[in-house]
Design a protein around this motif. Structure first.
Motif, PDB file in Angstrom:
ATOM      1  N   UNK A  35      39.395  50.106  40.110  1.00 60.74           N
ATOM      2  CA  UNK A  35      38.025  49.757  40.487  1.00 60.74           C
ATOM      3  C   UNK A  35      37.119  50.865  39.987  1.00 60.74           C
ATOM      4  N   UNK A  36      36.138  50.519  39.152  1.00 60.61           N
ATOM      5  CA  UNK A  36      35.133  51.463  38.671  1.00 60.61           C
ATOM      6  C   UNK A  36      33.802  50.974  39.190  1.00 60.61           C
ATOM      7  N   UNK A  37      32.997  51.895  39.720  1.00 60.00           N
ATOM      8  CA  UNK A  37      31.656  51.512  40.144  1.00 60.00           C
ATOM      9  C   UNK A  37      30.685  52.643  39.861  1.00 60.00           C
ATOM     10  N   UNK A  38      29.418  52.264  39.800  1.00 54.72           N
ATOM     11  CA  UNK A  38      28.345  53.194  39.476  1.00 54.72           C
ATOM     12  C   UNK A  38      27.204  53.014  40.457  1.00 54.72           C
ATOM     13  N   UNK A  39      26.436  54.063  40.635  1.00 54.45           N
ATOM     14  CA  UNK A  39      25.241  53.964  41.475  1.00 54.45           C
ATOM     15  C   UNK A  39      24.249  52.948  40.928  1.00 54.45           C
ATOM     16  N   UNK A  69      28.111  43.039  40.010  1.00 55.26           N
ATOM     17  CA  UNK A  69      27.279  44.018  40.704  1.00 55.26           C
ATOM     18  C   UNK A  69      27.683  44.078  42.173  1.00 55.26           C
ATOM     19  N   UNK A  70      27.390  45.200  42.796  1.00 58.91           N
ATOM     20  CA  UNK A  70      27.660  45.374  44.213  1.00 58.91           C
ATOM     21  C   UNK A  70      26.340  45.651  44.931  1.00 58.91           C
ATOM     22  N   UNK A  71      26.310  45.374  46.223  1.00 61.60           N
ATOM     23  CA  UNK A  71      25.130  45.668  47.036  1.00 61.60           C
ATOM     24  C   UNK A  71      25.600  45.963  48.453  1.00 61.60           C
ATOM     25  N   UNK A  72      24.774  46.682  49.165  1.00 61.46           N
ATOM     26  CA  UNK A  72      25.065  46.989  50.556  1.00 61.46           C
ATOM     27  C   UNK A  72      24.646  45.796  51.398  1.00 61.46           C
ATOM     28  N   UNK A  78      29.042  44.280  49.409  1.00 70.54           N
ATOM     29  CA  UNK A  78      29.322  42.955  48.858  1.00 70.54           C
ATOM     30  C   UNK A  78      29.425  43.059  47.339  1.00 70.54           C
ATOM     31  N   UNK A  79      30.350  42.296  46.769  1.00 70.05           N
ATOM     32  CA  UNK A  79      30.549  42.274  45.321  1.00 70.05           C
ATOM     33  C   UNK A  79      30.235  40.883  44.792  1.00 70.05           C
TER      34      UNK A  79
END
Length: 132
Positions: A35-39, A69-72, A78-79
């Protein structure tokens, strides 16, 4: 299969505060994910099969790439999956595990999206795209 790799590993434990990070999950059944994610709210998951061919050698077959994309969402993240693609890429790398349990890969699992140093996370996460 080297049981010492089984579990959840995070680059953010090694580099806290980084604007992007990579996490790895190795399951005892030989499946796993990166899993890779960015701000920037982008994420990519690579699902794979894995085994240790010999001591210090990790063999990974990438099988699927999922991005979005992900969000709070309240207390959760949430993805939103934008795209998924089946892949078939064999990756072989060297790995070490030091006495402090820091996992070091000789190169990233996925060149453009990955770290090389990870610490274990007790009660770690799961692939956030399992429904995809």
């Amino acid at each position: 299969m080297d049981a010492r790799l089984v579990g959840y590993w995070s680059e953010s434990e090694v580099h806290p505060g980084s604007t992007e990070y990579t996490e790895l999950g190795f399951r005892a059944d030989g499946s796993g994910w990166q899993y890779w994610s960015s701000w920037s709210t982008a994420f990519v998951v690579h699902r794979f099969g894995w085994h240790t061919a010999e001591p210090g050698r990790l063999v990974v077959r990438l099988r699927m790439e999922i991005d979005g994309t992900w969000s709070v969402d309240g207390p959760d993240v949430a993805h939103q999956v934008a795209d998924s693609e089946h892949v078939d890429t064999l990756v072989e790398l060297a790995w070490t595990l030091d006495p402090a349990r820091k996992l070091t890969l000789d190169r990233p699992l996925v060149d453009a999206l990955g770290g090389t140093q990870f610490l274990p996370v007790d009660d770690g996460g799961t692939d956030p795209t399992l429904a995809a």
